[in-house]
Design a protein around this motif. Structure first.
Motif, short mmCIF file in Angstrom:
data_model
loop_
_atom_site.label_atom_id
_atom_site.label_comp_id
_atom_site.label_asym_id
_atom_site.label_seq_id
_atom_site.Cartn_x
_atom_site.Cartn_y
_atom_site.Cartn_z
N PHE A 97 56.71 63.20 22.26
CA PHE A 97 57.53 62.88 23.44
C PHE A 97 57.10 61.54 24.01
CE2 PHE A 97 58.31 62.72 28.01
CZ PHE A 97 59.68 62.98 28.04
N ARG A 98 58.10 60.74 24.39
CA ARG A 98 57.88 59.53 25.17
C ARG A 98 58.99 59.43 26.20
NH1 ARG A 98 56.58 55.18 22.73
NH2 ARG A 98 57.43 53.64 24.20
N TYR A 99 58.66 58.93 27.37
CA TYR A 99 59.67 58.77 28.41
C TYR A 99 60.63 57.65 28.04
CZ TYR A 99 57.17 61.99 31.42
OH TYR A 99 56.59 63.11 31.94
N PRO A 100 61.92 57.81 28.35
CA PRO A 100 62.92 56.80 27.95
C PRO A 100 62.61 55.40 28.46
CG PRO A 100 64.00 58.80 28.72
CD PRO A 100 62.53 58.96 29.01
N ASP A 101 61.96 55.31 29.64
CA ASP A 101 61.68 53.99 30.21
C ASP A 101 60.27 53.51 29.89
OD1 ASP A 101 60.41 55.89 31.68
OD2 ASP A 101 61.03 55.13 33.65
N ALA A 102 59.60 54.14 28.91
CA ALA A 102 58.26 53.70 28.52
C ALA A 102 58.34 52.30 27.91
CB ALA A 102 57.67 54.68 27.52
N PRO A 103 57.38 51.41 28.21
CA PRO A 103 57.41 50.05 27.66
C PRO A 103 57.40 50.07 26.13
CG PRO A 103 55.80 50.23 29.43
CD PRO A 103 56.25 51.62 29.12
N ALA A 104 58.15 49.15 25.55
CA ALA A 104 58.20 49.06 24.09
C ALA A 104 56.81 48.77 23.54
CB ALA A 104 59.18 47.96 23.67
N GLY A 105 56.50 49.40 22.44
CA GLY A 105 55.22 49.17 21.79
C GLY A 105 54.11 50.10 22.24
N THR A 106 54.32 50.83 23.33
CA THR A 106 53.30 51.77 23.79
C THR A 106 53.39 53.06 22.98
OG1 THR A 106 54.79 52.61 25.50
CG2 THR A 106 53.29 50.83 26.12
N PRO A 107 52.27 53.75 22.78
CA PRO A 107 52.32 54.99 21.99
C PRO A 107 53.02 56.10 22.74
CG PRO A 107 50.13 54.64 22.92
CD PRO A 107 50.91 53.41 23.22
N ASP A 108 53.49 57.10 22.00
CA ASP A 108 54.10 58.27 22.62
C ASP A 108 53.08 58.97 23.49
OD1 ASP A 108 56.30 57.63 21.19
OD2 ASP A 108 56.14 59.25 19.73
N GLY B 192 47.14 62.80 23.28
CA GLY B 192 48.48 63.17 22.86
C GLY B 192 48.52 64.29 21.84
N ARG B 193 47.38 64.94 21.56
CA ARG B 193 47.33 66.02 20.57
C ARG B 193 46.48 67.16 21.10
NH1 ARG B 193 47.07 61.31 17.48
NH2 ARG B 193 48.68 61.14 15.84
N ILE B 194 46.60 68.31 20.46
CA ILE B 194 45.73 69.43 20.78
C ILE B 194 44.42 69.21 20.05
CG2 ILE B 194 45.40 71.92 20.64
CD1 ILE B 194 47.53 71.06 22.65
N LEU B 195 43.38 68.99 20.82
CA LEU B 195 42.07 68.66 20.24
C LEU B 195 41.35 69.89 19.72
CD1 LEU B 195 40.00 66.34 19.82
CD2 LEU B 195 39.07 66.93 22.07
N ALA B 196 41.49 71.00 20.48
CA ALA B 196 40.79 72.22 20.06
C ALA B 196 41.41 73.41 20.77
CB ALA B 196 39.30 72.12 20.40
N THR B 197 41.30 74.57 20.16
CA THR B 197 41.73 75.82 20.79
C THR B 197 40.66 76.88 20.56
OG1 THR B 197 42.91 76.54 18.80
CG2 THR B 197 44.19 75.37 20.47
N GLY B 198 40.58 77.82 21.46
CA GLY B 198 39.60 78.89 21.33
C GLY B 198 39.39 79.57 22.65
N THR B 199 38.46 80.49 22.70
CA THR B 199 38.15 81.15 23.96
C THR B 199 37.36 80.19 24.84
OG1 THR B 199 36.06 82.03 23.13
CG2 THR B 199 38.04 83.37 22.80
N HIS B 200 37.33 80.51 26.11
CA HIS B 200 36.59 79.69 27.06
C HIS B 200 35.14 79.53 26.62
CE1 HIS B 200 34.99 78.23 30.85
NE2 HIS B 200 34.26 79.32 31.00
N GLN B 201 34.51 80.61 26.28
CA GLN B 201 33.09 80.56 25.90
C GLN B 201 32.89 79.76 24.62
OE1 GLN B 201 30.74 81.92 27.92
NE2 GLN B 201 29.28 80.82 26.61
N ARG B 202 33.79 79.97 23.65
CA ARG B 202 33.66 79.27 22.38
C ARG B 202 33.79 77.76 22.56
NH1 ARG B 202 31.51 79.27 17.38
NH2 ARG B 202 32.88 78.26 15.84
N LEU B 203 34.73 77.34 23.38
CA LEU B 203 34.94 75.91 23.59
C LEU B 203 33.79 75.28 24.37
CD1 LEU B 203 38.77 75.72 24.35
CD2 LEU B 203 37.59 75.06 22.26
N LEU B 204 33.21 76.04 25.29
CA LEU B 204 32.03 75.52 25.99
C LEU B 204 30.91 75.22 25.01
CD1 LEU B 204 31.81 77.74 29.21
CD2 LEU B 204 32.34 75.31 29.09
N GLU B 205 30.82 76.03 23.97
CA GLU B 205 29.74 75.87 23.00
C GLU B 205 30.03 74.78 21.98
OE1 GLU B 205 29.48 79.71 21.31
OE2 GLU B 205 28.53 80.63 23.07
#
Length: 600
Positions: A360-371, A566-579
């Protein structure tokens, strides 16, 4: 600021080829249902104008007849005829107003209803781009301008043109020499009006856009009055308002000067021609080439045509105002809407919520900028609650807005139980997905109406259950309980109370899919704990995506997803991600960081 500074919204790019007539012809679908009322109004005004043109003939008859022959007995019937013509003129012009007053009020209401309905159908991205004052001015002052055009200028453009033609024929019939003298100004007036139309139309559009800008400043000042007073910025906003008002004043004065120049010529040239005709006519009468009665009839006819000629400036000016108002109306009505898919019978597979390659990118986002979102892959299983965390500006709220299609994904697919949301009719999609935003918006309505906006069919038991879930029992202490009006934007309530009512609105219909954008941010610790306890029961019966900034909100979820870059870096339980996820530990710093060190 420069007096001729550009307004927020410029005319369309094809403005140089714009035609006022073409713009006004687009009103035909609205005017067509009342066409016979308009025809009746034109007919009444035409007959009234015809009565006006008969008066000079009667006056000529009086001069050459009873006065010339000193026949007093023959005078009274002609005077009675004059009185009858005057009464007919007044009555017919009154009838014209009666004929079109109610139908035109209905036309204005229809245009305003169409504009409002269009605004409701247009995507959120449209409203992000347009200042609210511009839309408000289109729904109010522009609608009034269009109604008045149909009531007066449209009718009198027809009536006065035909009256002028009939009067010209009459003057030429009375004496062709005097008639030609009187009609000489017609050619320069036509050329002048053509030049005036193009210049005035552009100025009218600028003025209407500047009026919309002024309305925007006024609305922001009213809605933000607490902020202005808190920071002592009333004078700053007043200066900003004065600058916008001065711009509008300058444009209106420019319009007035243009109209004054036109009017001076429109009034001056015919008066000069009439003076010449009077002089020539007097010579003709002195040489017995013209009767005194004929000269009186000619001059009376010329005077009767003063209004059709002098009104030309006003009619042209108002027609141009109406043409630009029509352009502004159709600026909105012509805006493309989100395409509605054909209803299809898709069997649910119980897959929950799935994002696949979503960008997704906003329609009025400056040209050349990443999504903003660069390939989101995320699966929320049926009946699961997933907390979405990320740094400020990472796109969490935008991602949640894609689910009910408040914005359209640039690429990728989003499915609900295997059904592509892009293929679901919006009405059906928004029945399935309920949303509570971080910034709660309430309307000038009762508590009951605000909450049941989330499920109009819900009954009293569901309303009470939703209020209890959101810990909004305070409403029963209000003067009229759930029927108490909360005022514009709900500003009669505290921030926490507004947020709880917004949460109740989201859960009242027991939605299949629930999106909560940091719904507890304005609550105190004690209330937050009570809401979380009640929410756990609701979340157990739905599939939910919860934007979270605090550990207490994260603990409501079965799993957590970390959004970064702009991406999902990690998923897991709260405790697992803390570790395992340093970024998550940093986001949950404080209590969670201490908790992570203890568990190790």
């Amino acid at each position: 600021m420069a007096e001729n500074a550009a307004p927020t919204h410029q005319p369309p790019t094809d403005a140089p080829t714009r035609s006022t007539v073409r713009s006004l012809l687009r009103l035909k679908p609205y005017a067509y249902p009342i066409r016979w009322y308009l025809v009746g109004a034109v007919a009444a005004a035409l007959v009234a104008s015809g009565a006006v043109l008969v008066v000079p003939l009667v006056l000529g008859r009086i001069v050459d007849g009873p006065i010339g022959h000193h026949d007093q007995a023959a005078l009274w019937p002609l005077i009675g005829l004059l009185l009858l013509l005057g009464a007919a003129e007044a009555g017919l012009f009154g009838l014209r107003r009666v004929l079109i007053a109610r139908p035109l009020a209905r036309v204005e209401a229809t245009m305003r209803d169409d504009l409002y309905a269009k605004l409701q159908r247009l995507p959120v991205s449209f409203h992000d781009r347009w200042p609210s004052g511009q839309l408000l001015s289109r729904a109010t002052s522009d609608m009034y301008t269009l109604r008045l055009f149909l009531a007066f200028p449209l009718v009198f453009l027809v009536v006065n043109t035909l009256t002028f033609l009939a009067g010209s024929v009459l003057m030429l019939t009375l004496d062709w020499r005097l008639g030609l003298i009187a009609l000489v100004p017609a050619v320069p007036l036509i050329l002048l009006c053509t030049h005036f139309e193009s210049r005035y139309s552009a100025a009218a559009r600028i003025a209407q856009d500047q009026n919309g800008d002024l309305a925007t400043v006024l609305e922001e000042s009213v809605l933000g009055i607490r902020i202005l007073k808190s920071f002592g910025r009333q004078r700053t906003m007043a200066r900003h308002f004065a600058e916008r008002a001065e711009l509008l004043r300058g444009t209106e004065l420019r319009k007035a000067w243009m109209l004054a120049d036109l009017w001076a010529v429109i009034v001056g040239l015919p008066e000069l021609a009439l003076g010449c005709a009077l002089a020539v006519g007097s010579v003709l009468v002195a040489h017995d080439e013209l009767s005194a009665g004929t000269l009186v009839a000619f001059l009376s006819t010329a005077l009767a045509l003063r209004w059709p000629v002098e009104s030309l400036g006003w009619l042209l000016a108002y027609s141009n105002e109406a043409g630009t108002a029509a352009d502004r109306l159709f600026d909105v009505l012509d805006t493309p809407e989100q395409a509605e898919p054909e209803p299809a019978s898709v069997v649910s597979n119980g897959d929950g919520i799935r994002f696949t390659g979503v960008r997704f990118r906003y329609p009025d986002a400056p040209a050349g900028t990443p999504d903003l979102l660069r390939g989101i892959d995320l699966h929320i299983r049926r009946g699961e609650t997933l907390a979405l965390v990320g740094a400020t500006g990472s796109g969490k709220t935008t991602l949640t807005a894609l689910l009910p299609r408040l914005y359209e994904a640039t690429a990728g697919t989003i499915t609900l139980d295997g059904q592509d949301t892009a293929q679901l009719p919006l009405a059906r999609l928004r029945e399935l997905v309920s949303v509570a935003f971080e910034e709660p918006t309430l309307f000038s309505a009762s508590v009951r109406e605000n909450v049941l906006m989330g499920a109009p069919q819900a009954g009293p038991e569901q309303l009470e259950r939703a209020l209890a879930t959101a810990q909004a029992d305070f409403v029963h202490q209000l003067p009229q309980g759930v029927d108490t009006e909360v005022g514009e934007q709900g500003l009669s309530l505290s921030g926490g109370q507004r947020q709880r009512l917004a949460l109740a609105r989201a859960v009242v219909g027991s939605p299949e899919f629930l999106v909560l954008d940091d719904p507890l941010s304005a609550l105190d610790v004690h209330t937050e704990a009570l809401v979380e306890r009640a929410l756990r029961e609701v979340l157990g019966d739905t599939t939910a995506l919860v934007v979270a900034h605090r550990p207490s909100t994260v603990l409501l979820a079965d799993r957590v997803a970390v959004l970064a870059g702009g991406r999902i870096l990690a998923t897991g339980t709260h405790q697992r991600l803390l570790e395992t996820c340093p970024e998550y530990r940093e986001l949950m710093s404080g209590e969670s960081a201490l908790e992570a060190s203890v568990t190790r």
